[in-house]
Each structure stands twice: as structure tokens, then as C-alpha cells.
Design an enzyme around this catalytic site. Structure first.
Site, PDB file in Angstrom:
ATOM      1  CE  LYS A  22      64.432  50.933   0.218  1.00 51.96           C
ATOM      2  NZ  LYS A  22      63.065  50.788   0.768  1.00 51.96           N
ATOM      3  N   GLY A  99      57.211  52.968   2.536  1.00 55.10           N
ATOM      4  CA  GLY A  99      56.508  52.508   3.736  1.00 55.10           C
ATOM      5  C   GLY A  99      57.308  52.802   4.992  1.00 55.10           C
ATOM      6  CG  ASP A 325      62.552  44.228   2.059  1.00 56.25           C
ATOM      7  OD1 ASP A 325      61.310  44.062   2.080  1.00 56.25           O
ATOM      8  OD2 ASP A 325      63.126  45.096   2.733  1.00 56.25           O
TER       9      ASP A 325
HETATM   10  C1  S3P Z   1      61.832  47.812   6.971  1.00 56.40           C
HETATM   11  C2  S3P Z   1      61.094  46.770   7.489  1.00 56.40           C
HETATM   12  C3  S3P Z   1      60.433  45.771   6.634  1.00 56.40           C
HETATM   13  C4  S3P Z   1      60.990  45.784   5.216  1.00 56.40           C
HETATM   14  C5  S3P Z   1      61.119  47.176   4.685  1.00 56.40           C
HETATM   15  C6  S3P Z   1      62.073  47.979   5.534  1.00 56.40           C
HETATM   16  C7  S3P Z   1      62.430  48.780   7.918  1.00 56.40           C
HETATM   17  O1  S3P Z   1      59.050  46.078   6.577  1.00 56.40           O
HETATM   18  O2  S3P Z   1      60.189  45.012   4.360  1.00 56.40           O
HETATM   19  O3  S3P Z   1      61.607  47.178   3.356  1.00 56.40           O
HETATM   20  O4  S3P Z   1      63.300  49.563   7.499  1.00 56.40           O
HETATM   21  O5  S3P Z   1      62.046  48.764   9.097  1.00 56.40           O
HETATM   22  P1  S3P Z   1      57.991  45.564   7.701  1.00 56.40           P
HETATM   23  O6  S3P Z   1      58.254  46.268   8.973  1.00 56.40           O
HETATM   24  O7  S3P Z   1      56.646  45.918   7.129  1.00 56.40           O
HETATM   25  O8  S3P Z   1      58.205  44.087   7.789  1.00 56.40           O
END
Ligand code: S3P
Length: 447
Positions: A22, A99, A325
Site C-alpha cells: 500500500k 492517512g 502497523d
Molecule cells: C505509512 C506510514 C505509517 C504507517 C502507515 C503507512 C506510509 O504511518 O502506519 O500505515 O506509507 O508512509 P506514520 O507515518 O503515521 O507512522
């Protein structure tokens, strides 16, 4: 809401390919979208989170199409607009549950001279965005956000983006990436200092597209990342490896259900993502990595997990970024281990798709497992046997909570239900079929 139920399972076996990573899929679409010319992306994750990014890049003027000439899914073509070439979108950009999509896109938008509007679902609209707005404001962007720095947010992009040097206060690949993506369209050097090394897919993908990215190791496991803005980047072919964060679910299920042996093919094993494998091995897990290879700058392997007798361990705070995660499914493994598993330094879990610390603690308790939830820690008191199960767990729009507890159902004495299976589609649409193909019994409740 679709309730799902996972029944105690017989041995799991088989070899499967998990869907594309992802994190890498988001980055491939965004960076291809600001490259000149065509990129062909193979193995793209076709799940709701990534499709939100694809839609957003289209709304910003890139051409993003699934390649209909290829029978199997996951091959996409992107015609990018060049660095700084995105155009003002005509509608609100809906980032759904993601997010990563929202925060990384805010980086791109902050460095384009137009105004855009970002929205998301109830889960995403509860998550903190201040962490990306603060550095991007220093680069010249403006934001209007709901109270607490939440979505919906208006992004007023900088007319003349300013490169900055930024120390990220928390270990967050999303914040790092947002600043680097904004820095692409700022003249001069943009530098990000992170307190602990986090997943470096943005750095690798930028390099893959020909951007010079310098990385230095800093104090205490941190890193300093520097790029020079306004590079000319051209379309490339991208090969997206399987997502270790998705592989984690069938992998842990195979460890926990006696007699199982499952191979997950083509999984990305970037060392900044493999903290779960390290922890599970310390717990006594039989996990083998074979056929190691490289997929466009990312290490890949076939991962085989065989049923194992696990013991509780201490998981150090320093390891959190490399398995951030995976704590929900690790906690499920810990529930069957003999002895206590202590996970420390995991306050960030409270601002994921749900408050994962409390969601996991509550779900495990309901399934008959003793746990202690601290402000930034979780202790799971495993008894070296299958827990009772037999409960319904509230998913709270969180795909990983849903999948973790469906894995628990396969290994518990009685079936486990989740109140909503729909969020699984954000990252792993084929989860149920894959688990059932391996021998698990996951079905719609009442079906
Ligand atoms: C991600 C970074 C992580 C992770 C998210 C994916 C990314 O989040 O938990 O599922 O793709 O950069 P954070 O940057 O908030 O730690």
C-alpha cells in the site's frame, strides 16, 4: 455493516501472492503523476485507499488508467504532469480512510499555487493533520482545518514554495514524505531529519525516478534526508512488491493454527518494514525467507511460516517504526504465546485508523485474554494455549483490527466475530477468499 465470523480452523496450507504494498502503491502513483511522460506500474494495490490516490491524481490533471490489455489486475499506466505541473482540481479530493493518501498529497498540494479541498471518512477526519501542516506552512502553504487540525481541510498552495530543513518530532514516514514531496517543487535543498529511521519508500521511489536523494545516518538511529528541488523527472516502470503488512495476517494465522504451513510469495522485505518477522522469530516462530530478489530497488522474498510454539517477549520501543502497523496482529500472536509480551513506545497506535491500543486491548479482553493497556504500551499475558474467543469485536473503521481478530478466530477455541468487515477493502480486498483458500473458515455472520 457486514459482520464477519471466523471459525476455529484446521491446518492452513498453500502458497499465495499477497496484494501489492500500500505504501509503495501510493508513492508510485503520486511520483509518476509529477514525472514527465508515461510510467507503467505493475502490482499496484487495487484497494480503496490506493484508488483514492488514483482518483486524486486524475483530478489534479494526471492520466491514470488501469491497463485493460493485461488480463490480471494491477498493471496501471500514468501520464504525469511534470514537477510543479499539477492543476487545480474541480472538486473536493476525497481521501476515504487513507492517512497516507491525505498526508502525502498535502505535501504535493502545498507546493502548487492553487487551492484545494481535502475530505475523508469518519476515521480519517478524526486523525491529526497538524503534524504535516506545520512544516508545510513553513514552506509557504496555508491551511484552514477543522478544530484540532482535522479534515476537512482547505490547502492554499504556496505561490513560491520555500525549501526547508525540518526535524520531524515523531517517527513518521508520512510526515517525512509530505515534506520531501513538497520539496520536489521548491528551489534548493529540502532536508528532513527523522528521530528514528522510518520506511524509506519515498526516498527509494524518488531515486527510481531519477531524483538525487542523499541519506545520512544520524544519532540514535535517526536519518537525515536531503533532496534538491525542481528536478526533471521522467516516467519509469515500477514493480510493486507484495505488502508485508498484509502478509502479516495469513503469516500469523499459519504460526498459530497447529499443523499449518503457508508460503507468501513476492513479499517486500525492506528492513525498515520487517520488525514483525524479527519479533516473531524471537518468540520462536518458524519463518523462512527464500528466493530473495530485488523489485525496482525494494528487496523481495518468499516467506514461509509453519505452525510454531511461541513464547512471550519484550518488544523494544526502537523497533516500533519497522512494525508500526503490525502490532494488532502481533498482539493476537502474543495471546497464544506462553508468557508475557510487552510492547513499548507505541503511543502512535492511538492515532491510526482507530485507537489501536485500546481497540486491541478491548478485543483481546472480550476473547478471554489478559492484557494491560498503558499510555504508550501494551502487555499481553499469553497462557501458551488457544484463548476462549467467542466474542464480537468492534472494528471502528479499521481494516487491521478486523483482520487481526479474524486471525484470532481461526486459532481460538470458539469463533470470533467482527462487527464490520467492510474496512478490509481499504487494503486487502481478497482477504477473506485468500484465508479460506488456505483452509480458514471466514464467512458473513448469519450466512
Ligand atoms: C505509512 C506510514 C505509517 C504507517 C502507515 C503507512 C506510509 O504511518 O502506519 O500505515 O506509507 O508512509 P506514520 O507515518 O503515521 O507512522
Amino acid at each position: 455493516m457486514t459482520q464477519l465470523i471466523s471459525h476455529p480452523s484446521g491446518p492452513l496450507s498453500g502458497a499465495v501472492q499477497v496484494p501489492g504494498d500500500k505504501s509503495i502503491s501510493h508513492r508510485a502513483l503520486m511520483i509518476a503523476g509529477v514525472a514527465v511522460g508515461e510510467s507503467r506500474i505493475e502490482g499496484l494495490l487495487e484497494a480503496a485507499d490506493v484508488l483514492a490516490t488514483a482518483d486524486a491524481m486524475r483530478a489534479l490533471g494526471a492520466t491514470v488508467e488501469r491497463d485493460a490489455t493485461v488480463e490480471r489486475g494491477g498493471v496501471w499506466r500514468v501520464q504525469g504532469r511534470g514537477v510543479g505541473g499539477l492543476v487545480e482540481p474541480g472538486a473536493v479530493l476525497d481521501m476515504g480512510n487513507s492517512g497516507t493518501a491525505a498526508r502525502l498529497l498535502m505535501g504535493l498540494l502545498a507546493a502548487h499555487p492553487f487551492t484545494s479541498f481535502l475530505a475523508g471518512d469518519a476515521s480519517l477526519s478524526a486523525r491529526p493533520m497538524e503534524r504535516v501542516m506545520a512544516p508545510l506552512e513553513r514552506m509557504g502553504a496555508g491551511f484552514v482545518a477543522r478544530s484540532g487540525g482535522r479534515l476537512p481541510i482547505t490547502v492554499v498552495g504556496a505561490e513560491a514554495p520555500v525549501p526547508i530543513s525540518y526535524e520531524v518530532p515523531m517517527a513518521s514516514a508520512q510526515v517525512k514524505s509530505a515534506v520531501l514531496l513538497a520539496g520536489l517543487n521548491a528551489p534548493g535543498m529540502t532536508r528532513v531529519v527523522e528521530p528514528r529511521a522510518t520506511r524509506d519508500h519515498t526516498e527509494s521511489m524518488l531515486r527510481h525516478f531519477g531524483v538525487e536523494v542523499a541519506v545520512e545516518s544520524g544519532a540514535g538511529g535517526g536519518r537525515k534526508i536531503t533532496l534538491t528541488g525542481e528536478p526533471e523527472i521522467t516516467g519509469r516502470d515500477v514493480d510493486v512488491p507484495g505488502d508485508i503488512s498484509s502478509a502479516a495476517f495469513p503469516l500469523v494465522a499459519a504460526l498459530l493454527v497447529p499443523g499449518s504451513r503457508v508460503t507468501l510469495r513476492g513479499v517486500g522485505v525492506n528492513p525498515l518494514r520487517t520488525g514483525l518477522l524479527e519479533t516473531l522469530r524471537e518468540m520462536g516462530a518458524d519463518i523462512a525467507l527464500d528466493n530473495r530478489r530485488d523489485a525496482g530497488g525494494e528487496p523481495v522474498a518468499d516467506v514461509t511460516a509453519s505452525a510454531s510454539v511461541l513464547k512471550g517477549v519484550d518488544v523494544p520501543a526502537e523497533r516500533a517504526p519497522s512494525m508500526i502497523d503490525e502490532y494488532p496482529v502481533l498482539a493476537v500472536a502474543a495471546a497464544l504465546a506462553a508468557g508475557t509480551t510487552r510492547m513499548r513506545g507505541i503511543a502512535e497506535l492511538r492515532v491510526k485508523e482507530s485507537d489501536r491500543l485500546s481497540a486491541v486491548a478491548r478485543g483481546l479482553r472480550a476473547c478471554g485474554v489478559d492484557v494491560e493497556e498503558g499510555a504508550d504500551s501494551l502487555s499481553v499475558y499469553g497462557r501458551g494455549e488457544a484463548p476462549a474467543g467467542g466474542a464480537e469485536v468492534a472494528v471502528q473503521l479499521d481494516h487491521r483490527i478486523a483482520m487481526a481478530f479474524l486471525v484470532l478466530g481461526a486459532a481460538a477455541r470458539q469463533a470470533v466475530r467482527v462487527d464490520d468487515g467492510a474496512p478490509i477493502a481499504t487494503s486487502f480486498p481478497g482477504f477473506r477468499d485468500m484465508m479460506n483458500g488456505l483452509g480458514a473458515g471466514v464467512e458473513e455472520a448469519g450466512a
